[in-house]
Design a protein around this motif. Structure first.
Motif, PDB file in Angstrom:
ATOM      1  N   ARG A  23       0.817  -1.223   0.000  1.00 36.52           N
ATOM      2  CA  ARG A  23       0.000   0.000   0.000  1.00 36.52           C
ATOM      3  C   ARG A  23       0.847   1.269   0.000  1.00 36.52           C
ATOM      4  NH1 ARG A  23      -5.252   1.242   2.347  1.00 36.52           N
ATOM      5  NH2 ARG A  23      -5.620   3.413   1.807  1.00 36.52           N
ATOM      6  N   SER A  80      -6.181  -3.098   0.585  1.00 34.13           N
ATOM      7  CA  SER A  80      -7.301  -2.172   0.746  1.00 34.13           C
ATOM      8  C   SER A  80      -7.420  -1.737   2.212  1.00 34.13           C
ATOM      9  CB  SER A  80      -8.606  -2.826   0.294  1.00 34.13           C
ATOM     10  OG  SER A  80      -8.974  -3.854   1.196  1.00 34.13           O
ATOM     11  N   THR A  81      -8.015  -0.574   2.417  1.00 34.88           N
ATOM     12  CA  THR A  81      -8.184  -0.053   3.779  1.00 34.88           C
ATOM     13  C   THR A  81      -8.991  -1.005   4.661  1.00 34.88           C
ATOM     14  OG1 THR A  81      -7.967   2.223   3.017  1.00 34.88           O
ATOM     15  CG2 THR A  81      -9.063   1.892   5.147  1.00 34.88           C
ATOM     16  N   VAL A 138      -7.470  -2.673   8.118  1.00 34.45           N
ATOM     17  CA  VAL A 138      -8.118  -2.389   9.404  1.00 34.45           C
ATOM     18  C   VAL A 138      -8.555  -3.691  10.083  1.00 34.45           C
ATOM     19  CG1 VAL A 138     -10.161  -1.350  10.491  1.00 34.45           C
ATOM     20  CG2 VAL A 138      -8.837  -0.043   8.813  1.00 34.45           C
TER      21      VAL A 138
END
Length: 198
Positions: A30, A46-47, A51
């Protein structure tokens, strides 16, 4: 060759802690150019993926240090750790770029299977030794072994990405240490069985 070393190092690290190598790969992909994930694995960086993996990492770090709960965590890890190993092995394109070989990118199933097998082997060693170590030490082994496994997972993950040859050496050392621990566990069981028989 470098692709296989990187994948094996990351998968072995996933066998000890599913989320550390996953996050190493996700964050490097990322925020840097060190790892470029194949298009089919772009979801890893991806976020939401980062998370969720971060939350699960915090949970694993805490639960894995509590005797008895660590065994429950290992039972769940029987599915999660090989799956994580499969994803990080197959998704890592950095080493494929190093050896100028697109073969791993074109055949991700090889990485998925190889990663699951390597992570499964390391997970099995960890999961088998932990309950016996906990019983033999009255639970004091759980936080010590868990911290050592987390540190090893971090070291293996970083070595796999930045120094694949070093990762091979670390894999050999970790495998030897796990074998020695297993032999110690077997010897402890044999001594207890002998005492119980007297």
């Amino acid at each position: 060759m470098f692709a296989a070393l990187t994948g094996a190092g990351l998968s072995a690290a996933a066998g000890l802690n599913a989320y550390i190598p996953y996050l190493v790969v996700a964050l490097l992909a990322r925020f840097t150019d060190v790892i470029t994930l194949p298009s089919g694995f772009s979801w890893v960086e991806s976020t939401p993926s980062i998370v969720i993996a971060s939350i699960l990492l915090v949970g694993e770090i805490i639960v894995d240090k509590i005797p008895a709960l660590d065994s429950v965590n290992d039972a769940l890890g029987t599915i999660v750790r090989p799956a994580s190993g499969a994803v990080v092995f197959a998704g890592t394109a950095a080493a494929a770029n190093l050896d100028n070989s697109p073969w791993m990118t074109q055949h991700p199933w090889v990485g998925l299977i190889g990663g699951a097998i390597v992570a499964g082997i390391f997970h099995t060693g960890k999961a088998a030794a932990r309950p016996v170590a906990n019983v033999g030490t009255g639970g004091f082994a759980a936080p010590v072994l868990s911290t050592a496994e987390d540190a090893t997972s971090i070291l293996l993950s970083l070595a796999a990405v930045f120094a694949p040859i070093l990762a091979l050496v670390l894999l050999a050392v970790v495998a030897w240490v796990m074998w020695r621990l297993w032999r110690g566990v077997v010897a402890m069981r044999e001594r207890r069985a002998a005492r119980a028989a007297v």
